[in-house]
Design a protein around this motif. Sequence first.
Motif: not given
Length: 502
Positions: A243-256, A279-291
């Motif tokens: 949740a933290s990664i995807v939130t940061a990714a969304a803000v980092l895209v929309i703010y600029p 960060a969105f790419g990192l989120f996708a990788v994390y979601e695919r591998h998280t336990t």
Amino acid sequence: MSSDSSREARPGSDAGTDRPTDSHGGATATAWARPAESAEPPNPRRWLIWGVVLCPNIMNQIDTTIVNVAAPSVQAEIGGGNSTLQWLAAGYTLAFAVFLITGGRLGDIYGRRTMFLVGAAGFTAASVACGLAGSPGTLIAARVLQGAFGALLIPQGMGILKTVFPQRELGTAFGLFAPIMGLASVSGPILGGALIDADIFGTGWRMVFLVNLPIGLIALAGAVFLLPRKQDKLNMRLDLIGASIVTAAAVLVIYPLVQGRAHGWPVWIWVMLAAGVVAFGLFAVYERHTTRAPIIEPSLLRNRVFISGLAIAIVFFGAVAGVVLVITLYLQIGLHFTPVHAALTGIPLSLGIAGAGLVATKLTARFGRHILHGGLAVMIIGLVTLALTVDHYGNTITSWLLVPAHLLIGAGMGVIFGPLFRVVLGGVSQREVGSASGTLSAVQQFGGSLGVGVIATIYFTLTANPADLTSGMVTTALIVAAVAAVAFGLVFLLPNKKLASW
């Protein structure tokens, strides 16, 4: 939103189906599985509970559509630049998107009644804060809180209705939401314009937010006395890292995207934007591998149909949110229409959405993805018609002259709402439906924020000189038509097959 938190539905869903629908600017349905018929007698207060759940959905629907009409009046009174106008819309939808990902899961963990009360109280308080705001920063912060609490609130109510209605009545209970939400979406801007022009007790634009107070108090009182106290809680974890990664990714895209023009597009703005994409790419990788319990079902991230659907949703809903805001700004700031005049001018667009949506619902099973191509084609024609109309009449344009373009744009949008979700969800397994529909709903909101950031920025850049108002609006409309054309091309990535009948 993973599949084990998918028990909630949203307005417009029909009982026993996985068919999400959407009304103008509203939240889309979260698909849910057919519940087993309970041997217990139905809750005798179930229709009162239905009314309690309806209240926050009305508040959310109105707040999604009403702010565009109020934005120019807000800027005139408390100041702020053009980015303030964008943040009033983008701040709400951005917060709604990122918190919607975890909203349903929190209801599973802590109980839907508890989260409904927290969400209703927070949304109502944030609405009052919006109405009392004395500066652009305070107002934007309150709008973000509105979106966050709205995302927490909406999924709980739908889940509660599933527990109090017998299966045979669920279709009626959820089916009644669609026309009421449609009415709210049409009447929201008109109500906002009327309240601003009426200037009740000198409140002006503030009343468009304060109107939520009585609705929120009714919802809170009803929730305290009517919602079932027995709460099913599941032993599951909240994926705070995801949740933290995807939130940061969304803000980092929309703010600029929103603030870049005001700052002159310095290097750090582009660095932020690039970091958001990473960060969105990192989120996708994390979601695919998280336990841990993932926010998104990992198998969906390997599903070409679903990924294509996400891309279409971002592009389409970005175009919708962006052009609706720009049209309102053009009418009020550019042509000096009063708020109520601008709202009335937009009625054909809303009627086009409602009428086409009813027809599209009946045709989706037969035509599949082709219904999406048809809707986007009509929308593109409408946008080109808008550009030609504005170019021909310039500053002498009237509301009546805009009717054909608005009807076509609205009809095109209406054909896409709902069928898009159904076509995309037709390409995922039953086990994945809950996570897929919840993710699509969040992406819809994020796409709206993205569209406001990009398209409104383009419009403000093109119309910086008042003499360029007409050419700027024409160019913006054509750019949005090009964006819709991109969505048209992406639809070819979806499966070309008929869907099972509803």
